[in-house]
Scaffold this motif. Structure first.
Motif, PDB file in Angstrom:
ATOM      1  N   GLY A 118      31.216   4.591  10.502  1.00 32.89           N
ATOM      2  CA  GLY A 118      31.011   5.076  11.857  1.00 32.89           C
ATOM      3  C   GLY A 118      31.430   4.030  12.873  1.00 32.89           C
ATOM      4  O   GLY A 118      32.109   4.343  13.864  1.00 32.89           O
ATOM      5  N   LEU A 119      31.060   2.796  12.641  1.00 29.66           N
ATOM      6  CA  LEU A 119      31.461   1.716  13.542  1.00 29.66           C
ATOM      7  C   LEU A 119      32.970   1.514  13.524  1.00 29.66           C
ATOM      8  O   LEU A 119      33.579   1.263  14.572  1.00 29.66           O
ATOM      9  N   ASP A 120      33.579   1.626  12.345  1.00 30.96           N
ATOM     10  CA  ASP A 120      35.038   1.505  12.237  1.00 30.96           C
ATOM     11  C   ASP A 120      35.749   2.539  13.107  1.00 30.96           C
ATOM     12  O   ASP A 120      36.800   2.260  13.675  1.00 30.96           O
ATOM     13  N   ALA A 121      35.157   3.730  13.202  1.00 30.65           N
ATOM     14  CA  ALA A 121      35.765   4.784  14.022  1.00 30.65           C
ATOM     15  C   ALA A 121      35.843   4.371  15.494  1.00 30.65           C
ATOM     16  O   ALA A 121      36.686   4.862  16.235  1.00 30.65           O
ATOM     17  N   PHE A 122      34.971   3.431  15.887  1.00 30.34           N
ATOM     18  CA  PHE A 122      34.970   2.918  17.260  1.00 30.34           C
ATOM     19  C   PHE A 122      35.651   1.555  17.363  1.00 30.34           C
ATOM     20  O   PHE A 122      35.636   0.931  18.418  1.00 30.34           O
ATOM     21  N   GLY A 123      36.208   1.085  16.249  1.00 29.44           N
ATOM     22  CA  GLY A 123      36.867  -0.213  16.251  1.00 29.44           C
ATOM     23  C   GLY A 123      35.897  -1.382  16.285  1.00 29.44           C
ATOM     24  O   GLY A 123      36.253  -2.470  16.731  1.00 29.44           O
ATOM     25  N   ILE A 124      34.675  -1.169  15.794  1.00 28.71           N
ATOM     26  CA  ILE A 124      33.649  -2.213  15.800  1.00 28.71           C
ATOM     27  C   ILE A 124      33.461  -2.738  14.380  1.00 28.71           C
ATOM     28  O   ILE A 124      33.285  -1.965  13.440  1.00 28.71           O
ATOM     29  N   SER A 125      33.478  -4.054  14.248  1.00 27.51           N
ATOM     30  CA  SER A 125      33.257  -4.706  12.961  1.00 27.51           C
ATOM     31  C   SER A 125      32.004  -5.571  13.050  1.00 27.51           C
ATOM     32  O   SER A 125      31.740  -6.193  14.080  1.00 27.51           O
TER      33      SER A 125
END
Length: 133
Positions: A118-125
């Protein structure tokens, strides 16, 4: 957009990964070496293993908005919603939110992976935050 701190999300991911990695206890038969038994305990699912309770406590510390966002994030990670549908996912999570939300999340297989996806979908690592835990 996502109000849950990265540190909190990283902690949830680490605890969920530990919880998902648990296996049924082994070596309980006669002949087990009691001195070594405690070394594998963190990976064994048992009534006295604190991993589930640590994850539950962390989830219960989230306020209502954060638990709703976490539900929505898991649903984005699972593919039920796209990142562009975030407002819709949050609205659905708010409508579905009840006193069983924490239990629902605890029972969600691969919770850590879904949060990260889910975070990857927002570009968050969370790589940096996870490394500090």
């Amino acid at each position: 957009m996502i109000s849950i701190s990265r540190e909190t999300l990283a902690y949830l991911v680490v605890k969920a990964r530990e919880y998902d990695a648990q296996v049924a206890p082994e070596g309980l038969e006669d002949g087990s070496n009691a001195a070594d038994d405690g070394q594998m305990g963190i990976l064994e699912s048992s009534s006295d293993n604190p991993t589930r309770e640590e994850l539950r406590a962390a989830l219960e510390e989230l306020n209502e908005d954060e638990i709703v966002e976490l539900l929505a994030l898991v649903w984005v990670g699972r593919g039920d919603y796209e990142a562009s549908e975030w407002a819709e996912a949050v609205a659905a999570a708010r409508a579905a939110h009840d006193e069983r939300a924490v239990s629902y999340l605890l029972e969600t297989p691969n919770l850590a992976d879904l949060i990260e996806e889910g975070l990857d979908a927002f570009g968050i690592s969370l790589t940096d935050e996870e490394g500090r835990l």
